[in-house]
Design a protein around this motif. Structure first.
Motif, PDB file in Angstrom:
ATOM      1  N   UNK A 128       0.832  -1.201   0.000  1.00  0.00           N
ATOM      2  CA  UNK A 128       0.000   0.000   0.000  1.00  0.00           C
ATOM      3  C   UNK A 128       0.868   1.252   0.000  1.00  0.00           C
ATOM      4  N   UNK A 129       1.937   1.232   0.796  1.00  0.00           N
ATOM      5  CA  UNK A 129       2.835   2.395   0.843  1.00  0.00           C
ATOM      6  C   UNK A 129       3.505   2.639  -0.508  1.00  0.00           C
ATOM      7  N   UNK A 130       3.758   1.581  -1.259  1.00  0.00           N
ATOM      8  CA  UNK A 130       4.382   1.735  -2.575  1.00  0.00           C
ATOM      9  C   UNK A 130       3.370   2.153  -3.643  1.00  0.00           C
ATOM     10  N   UNK A 170     -11.588   6.563 -18.180  1.00  0.00           N
ATOM     11  CA  UNK A 170     -12.899   7.166 -17.995  1.00  0.00           C
ATOM     12  C   UNK A 170     -13.236   7.457 -16.544  1.00  0.00           C
ATOM     13  N   UNK A 171     -12.743   6.642 -15.635  1.00  0.00           N
ATOM     14  CA  UNK A 171     -13.039   6.850 -14.213  1.00  0.00           C
ATOM     15  C   UNK A 171     -12.110   7.907 -13.673  1.00  0.00           C
ATOM     16  N   UNK A 172     -12.641   9.031 -13.333  1.00  0.00           N
ATOM     17  CA  UNK A 172     -11.822  10.117 -12.818  1.00  0.00           C
ATOM     18  C   UNK A 172     -11.836  10.163 -11.307  1.00  0.00           C
ATOM     19  N   UNK A 173     -10.674  10.029 -10.703  1.00  0.00           N
ATOM     20  CA  UNK A 173     -10.561  10.153  -9.248  1.00  0.00           C
ATOM     21  C   UNK A 173     -11.232   9.019  -8.507  1.00  0.00           C
ATOM     22  N   UNK A 174     -11.871   9.360  -7.418  1.00  0.00           N
ATOM     23  CA  UNK A 174     -12.511   8.385  -6.542  1.00  0.00           C
ATOM     24  C   UNK A 174     -13.784   7.871  -7.175  1.00  0.00           C
ATOM     25  N   UNK A 210      -0.502   8.441  -7.489  1.00  0.00           N
ATOM     26  CA  UNK A 210      -0.555   9.897  -7.674  1.00  0.00           C
ATOM     27  C   UNK A 210       0.335  10.339  -8.827  1.00  0.00           C
ATOM     28  N   UNK A 211       1.542   9.781  -8.890  1.00  0.00           N
ATOM     29  CA  UNK A 211       2.495  10.193  -9.921  1.00  0.00           C
ATOM     30  C   UNK A 211       2.000   9.818 -11.321  1.00  0.00           C
ATOM     31  N   UNK A 212       1.386   8.647 -11.458  1.00  0.00           N
ATOM     32  CA  UNK A 212       0.906   8.207 -12.762  1.00  0.00           C
ATOM     33  C   UNK A 212      -0.479   8.749 -13.100  1.00  0.00           C
TER      34      UNK A 212
END
Length: 154
Positions: free
Chosen positions: A21-23, A148-152, A29-31
């Motif tokens: 999870x930490x990785x 297509x799925x943006x964010x949460x 976020x970066x991708x």
């Protein structure tokens, strides 16, 4: 002795899950990947790697009945046991209670997955072309979640 080994294995699995999870969080976020894509595809692939490897090994040995039972059984286990247990446990642990209120897009994907699996496994036969078709469906759904799925998902 046997319970001590199981306890130690559980601790090691929890520790490795925390590392996973930490990785994943900074990479996500970066991708620029959505939470839905990471939850539905990345975590599912990494979390069930042992089942996938066993199912592939059995398929290579021409044990398609066992291969399908492993693959489908793993999904059923998560849907019918793990998700409800997590929802109940979230009432006592964590910052907020988890609900089982899924967005319509995720419900549609589950329904389509059940229908496609029924079509593939229903006749009791398999060949390479069915495998290619299943991989194509998985790739299409993965691209839909990635782009297509943006964010949460909520």
């Amino acid at each position: 002795m046997r319970y001590q080994v199981r306890g130690a294995a559980s601790v090691l699995i929890a520790w490795s899950s925390k590392i996973l999870v930490a990785a994943i969080e900074p990479s996500t976020r970066q991708l620029g990947l959505s939470n839905a894509f990471v939850g539905v595809f990345v975590v599912a692939i990494l979390g069930n790697a042992a089942e996938h490897a066993t199912a592939i090994t059995m398929a290579m040995k021409n044990r398609m009945d066992l291969s399908l039972a492993i693959a489908i059984g793993s999904s059923v286990q998560v849907a019918l046991f793990v998700a409800p247990v997590l929802a109940l446990a979230s009432l006592f642990v964590g910052p907020a209670a988890m609900d089982l209120d899924f967005p319509p897009g995720l419900v549609l994907v589950v329904v389509l997955s059940v229908l496609i699996t029924g079509q593939v496994a229903g006749d009791g036969r398999s060949d390479w072309f069915k495998g290619v078709q299943l991989l194509a469906v998985y790739l299409i759904l993965g691209m839909a979640f990635a782009f297509l799925a943006g964010g949460s998902p909520h």
